[in-house]
Design a protein around this motif. Structure first.
Motif, PDB file in Angstrom:
ATOM      1  N   ARG A  25       0.786  -1.220   0.003  1.00  0.00           N
ATOM      2  CA  ARG A  25      -0.022   0.047   0.028  1.00  0.00           C
ATOM      3  C   ARG A  25       0.825   1.187   0.116  1.00  0.00           C
ATOM      4  O   ARG A  25       0.622   2.365   0.771  1.00  0.00           O
ATOM      5  CB  ARG A  25      -0.741   0.008   1.287  1.00  0.00           C
ATOM      6  N   GLY A  26       1.848   1.340  -0.931  1.00  0.00           N
ATOM      7  CA  GLY A  26       2.518   2.469  -1.079  1.00  0.00           C
ATOM      8  C   GLY A  26       3.727   2.846   0.016  1.00  0.00           C
ATOM      9  O   GLY A  26       4.462   3.743  -0.297  1.00  0.00           O
ATOM     10  N   ASP A  27       3.817   2.086   0.818  1.00  0.00           N
ATOM     11  CA  ASP A  27       5.109   2.275   1.878  1.00  0.00           C
ATOM     12  C   ASP A  27       6.169   1.567   1.275  1.00  0.00           C
ATOM     13  O   ASP A  27       6.297   0.594   0.679  1.00  0.00           O
ATOM     14  CB  ASP A  27       4.525   1.863   3.276  1.00  0.00           C
ATOM     15  N   HIS A  28       7.355   2.085   1.850  1.00  0.00           N
ATOM     16  CA  HIS A  28       8.613   1.603   1.291  1.00  0.00           C
ATOM     17  C   HIS A  28       9.035   0.228   1.890  1.00  0.00           C
ATOM     18  O   HIS A  28       9.178  -0.976   1.074  1.00  0.00           O
ATOM     19  CB  HIS A  28       9.839   2.443   1.447  1.00  0.00           C
ATOM     20  N   SER A  29       8.914   0.089   3.117  1.00  0.00           N
ATOM     21  CA  SER A  29       8.984  -1.035   3.800  1.00  0.00           C
ATOM     22  C   SER A  29       7.966  -1.277   4.763  1.00  0.00           C
ATOM     23  O   SER A  29       6.546  -1.667   4.616  1.00  0.00           O
ATOM     24  CB  SER A  29      10.268  -1.436   4.266  1.00  0.00           C
ATOM     25  N   ASN A  30       8.206  -0.835   6.016  1.00  0.00           N
ATOM     26  CA  ASN A  30       7.301  -0.786   7.162  1.00  0.00           C
ATOM     27  C   ASN A  30       6.337  -2.017   7.423  1.00  0.00           C
ATOM     28  O   ASN A  30       5.334  -1.782   7.706  1.00  0.00           O
ATOM     29  CB  ASN A  30       6.448   0.566   6.926  1.00  0.00           C
ATOM     30  N   LEU A  31       7.058  -3.059   7.356  1.00  0.00           N
ATOM     31  CA  LEU A  31       6.367  -4.418   7.562  1.00  0.00           C
ATOM     32  C   LEU A  31       6.574  -5.076   8.921  1.00  0.00           C
ATOM     33  O   LEU A  31       7.758  -4.868   9.363  1.00  0.00           O
ATOM     34  CB  LEU A  31       6.720  -5.560   6.560  1.00  0.00           C
ATOM     35  N   ASN A  85       1.471   7.559  -4.505  1.00  0.00           N
ATOM     36  CA  ASN A  85       2.085   8.200  -3.414  1.00  0.00           C
ATOM     37  C   ASN A  85       2.978   9.251  -3.764  1.00  0.00           C
ATOM     38  O   ASN A  85       3.875   9.159  -4.579  1.00  0.00           O
ATOM     39  CB  ASN A  85       3.107   6.849  -2.984  1.00  0.00           C
ATOM     40  N   ILE A  86       2.595  10.400  -3.214  1.00  0.00           N
ATOM     41  CA  ILE A  86       3.335  11.593  -3.646  1.00  0.00           C
ATOM     42  C   ILE A  86       3.759  12.304  -2.320  1.00  0.00           C
ATOM     43  O   ILE A  86       3.440  12.028  -1.015  1.00  0.00           O
ATOM     44  CB  ILE A  86       2.533  12.639  -4.182  1.00  0.00           C
TER      45      ILE A  86
END
Length: 712
Positions: free
Chosen positions: A97-103, A572-573
């Motif tokens: 959902r547009g996050d770089h990693s954040n898992l 994602n901006i």
């Protein structure tokens, strides 16, 4: 109440695992049945402690996993790619959902600390009994890493008794022996599994060639779980695992050196010898207790992670101006507690806490080319010397994380449930910050075939503990790799407001349809970039970011047919890089400070679809044929302005055939054939351009693999 808003297709309720030749049912006496009942009841109690109420949930059944190329021997990231809004990137990364990693990864309800692994997967798909991807507006028990929660239930001796051995081989020097063994002795349940992997596809190929140069990898992984029942309401469990991986860094041939070293100005870049090693070891000890209307689990956890980078002594200086021998280590441990109390007929109160300490260290002993003045022209700009000089650098930093939450699940009427809570997170380390985060989810289910949900979550995402210090920049001043920009504001915690709405319907037997939409407003949006050697992955912030998207999923599971389709669009901006500015050039910083840009990891359109059919289902000679397609419209690259366009779109077709062979040996024999990238599509994940993008990367070319599996 737990509701799966979006459920990935269950590829065959029976499939091959239901055939007599591959049955997993073990003989059990009355005592074993009592133990099974108790274990299942405690599993349900653990699920009630941490429900997914109001979140978007995608479940991956074990039959579904078997239809992914390589089945349970597949890397975990390849399984997760079959969910909506999960985007493939280089080095094994995925974006949700547009996050770089954040898992966030959880094993049996316990959150694992982040590690240092860059290229490797430290969790094995073959160790998973059940897996779900939670995303959207998460309830209060999920914090810190919130783009996606990979919730894993680990196999046990009860779910997977006996021995299970397999060996895989095929294209690209692929060799993967693997095995597991599970059982039970009295009230003690045990399960162990492990695998070794060797192939010539350690890291994505930086060129479009069929086979990369210098890309071998050797990896081993292991996991063990022991569970003991103290009484009918008390259980203790221990989980331990590890990963050790070695990688060659692939080469791009015929590159012209940028510098002269010891009088050498030419070099065959195809024979560079850069290598990287990664290790991760973890352990979890848990106590679970159920008493009337109260359930809780108390866990201690620890994780050690290390990463080593070895440059090519001369080649790195010729091409990069620096050759760093670097090692990084991180050790984290902590305690987590979660509980559930049904205080009244329509109210369930839940709460918990987490305390974690992490110490991260690094040391680099390297060589770098200094800048020297031209004696014949004192007014000219200094130029890199041909004689490298040595340097040392390092850091030792300790950080703490504190979290606590409380929430109430209120069943307003039988068809409407409101879950609201408050979460508090605080960090201290290189930066210190805290936040109170309200959460609220509303679920309306007027009938079993229809569910509507809406939610809001305030998120707090801490930055990585390790950051590049001002002293590290000073060490490289007046060298060939000195940054153009010396500004280095500390990386901050991201704060975000997340809105999510969705609907799920089941119009026909076996058919599930889902639609979701989300909108995220971030302050200090976290992003990561590859800067310098492959080991160096640095975090930075955009002052403001907006992430939005829609998802659609459909699955059909009935009889021998199993189908699924996922489609997603995201945008994602972000604007104004306000930390770790030394990683960027002045022109790039100025443009982004005054304009909104699309982040480099954004992919507009993402699709995944698959189908499976089982011939002779439930019989000894069952045959399953499956195929799937992964489509992406391309990650971002820069042509005129930062991240101003997308790379070309791509579609990858995979196919599998699995055949049961009832030869009367053990509990079943199985032969499997997998074709990855069946039509050998050449596609590029990265081209080396874009904000924070370090190298060109191409997707895996056509690969054929054969697996022999035997159960005892």
């Amino acid at each position: 109440m737990r509701r799966h808003i979006a459920v990935s297709v269950t590829l065959g309720s029976l499939l091959l695992s239901s055939s007599p030749a591959f049955s997993q049912t073990a003989p059990a006496d009355d005592t074993a049945i009592d133990l099974d009942v108790t274990a299942r009841r405690l599993d349900q109690a653990r699920g009630s402690i941490q429900p997914s109420l109001g979140a978007t949930v995608y479940d991956f059944s074990r039959p579904f996993i078997e239809n992914v190329p390589l089945g349970e021997n597949a890397p975990l990231n390849q399984v997760l790619l079959r969910a909506p809004s999960v985007v493939q990137d280089g080095f094994g990364q995925i974006h949700v959902r547009g996050d770089h990693s954040n898992l966030q990864y959880r094993l049996d309800g316990v959150q694992l600390p982040d590690g240092l692994s860059r290229f490797s997967q430290f969790l094995m798909t073959r160790s998973i009994n059940q897996i779900s991807l939670l995303t959207g507006a998460l309830p209060a028990q999920y914090g810190l890493r919130t783009a996606g929660v990979v919730d894993i239930s680990v196999k046990s001796g009860s779910t997977d008794p006996g021995a299970d051995l397999s060996v895989t081989g095929g294209s690209r020097n692929y060799a993967q022996p693997a095995g597991s063994y599970g059982g039970r002795s009295g009230k003690v349940d045990y399960f162990v599994t492990g695998q070794f992997l060797h192939n010539g596809l350690g890291i994505e190929n930086p060129t479009a060639s069929f086979s990369p140069i210098h890309d071998d990898t050797d990896q081993w992984m292991a996991l063990g779980k022991v569970t003991g029942l103290i009484d009918e309401s008390t259980r203790v469990s221990f989980i331990a695992g590890g990963m050790n991986a070695a990688f060659q860094i692939p080469n791009v041939p015929w590159q012209i050196p940028h510098y002269n070293v010891f009088g050498h100005s030419d070099w065959n870049s195809g024979i560079l010898d850069q290598r990287q090693w990664e290790k991760t070891y973890f352990g979890i000890a848990s106590l679970q207790k159920s008493y009337e209307n109260l359930d809780f689990q108390l866990s201690g956890f620890a994780r050690y992670s290390a990463l080593y980078y070895q440059p090519d002594a001369i080649g790195d200086l010729l091409y990069n101006g620096i050759a760093p021998w670097t090692n990084r280590k991180s050790f984290a441990f902590g305690i987590q507690g979660d509980g559930s109390w049904k205080v009244a007929k329509d109210h369930t109160l839940r709460g918990g806490f987490l305390v974690q300490r992490e110490r991260s260290t690094a040391f680099t002993a390297g060589n770098v080319l200094p800048l020297v003045a031209n004696p014949d022209d004192p007014d000219a700009e200094p130029e890199p010397s041909e004689q490298p000089i040595g340097y040392n650098d390092g850091f030792d930093v300790t950080g703490w994380t504190y979290s606590v939450y409380l929430q109430d699940e209120w069943r307003i009427v039988p068809s409407v449930t409101l879950n609201f809570g408050l979460r508090f997170d605080a960090i201290s380390g290189v930066t210190s910050a805290y936040q109170f985060s309200p959460r609220v989810n509303l679920v309306w289910q007027p009938a079993p075939t229809f569910t509507f949900r809406a939610g809001y979550s305030r998120y707090f995402t801490p930055p990585p503990l390790t950051q590049i210090s001002a002293s590290s920049l000073a060490i490289l001043a007046n060298t060939a790799v000195a940054p153009e920009t010396l500004q280095n504001d500390p990386v901050r915690a991201e704060r975000a407001d997340f809105f999510d709405v969705g609907v799920s319907v089941k119009p026909l037997r076996g058919l599930t349809l889902g639609l979701s939409a989300y909108y995220k407003i971030s302050q200090n949006l976290l992003d990561n970039g590859q800067f310098g050697a492959p080991i160096i992955i640095s975090a930075f912030n955009y002052a403001n970011g907006i992430v939005k998207g829609v998802e659609f999923n459909a699955s059909y599971d009935d009889g021998p047919w199993n189908l699924y389709f996922n489609g997603a669009f995201s945008d994602n901006i972000a604007t104004n890089i306000n930390s770790a500015q030394f990683n960027f050039g002045p022109d790039e910083l100025t443009y982004i400070a005054n304009n909104w840009i699309t982040t480099d990891h954004n992919q507009g359109w993402t699709f995944s679809t698959g189908a499976a059919y089982t011939f002779n289902a439930g019989r000894d000679w069952a045959t399953r044929v499956s195929a799937d397609v992964l489509f992406g419209s391309g990650l971002r690259t820069s042509i005129i302005t930062p991240n101003d366009t997308s790379l070309p779109n791509y579609a990858v077709v995979n196919a599998s055939i699995v055949q049961n062979i009832p030869i009367g040996l053990g509990r079943g024999t199985q032969l499997r054939f997998d074709a990855i990238n069946l039509f050998d599509n050449i596609y590029q994940l990265r081209d080396g351009e874009g904000v924070g993008v370090g190298a060109p990367l191409f997707g895996q070319r056509q690969t054929f693999l054969l697996t022999l599996r035997q159960k005892f």
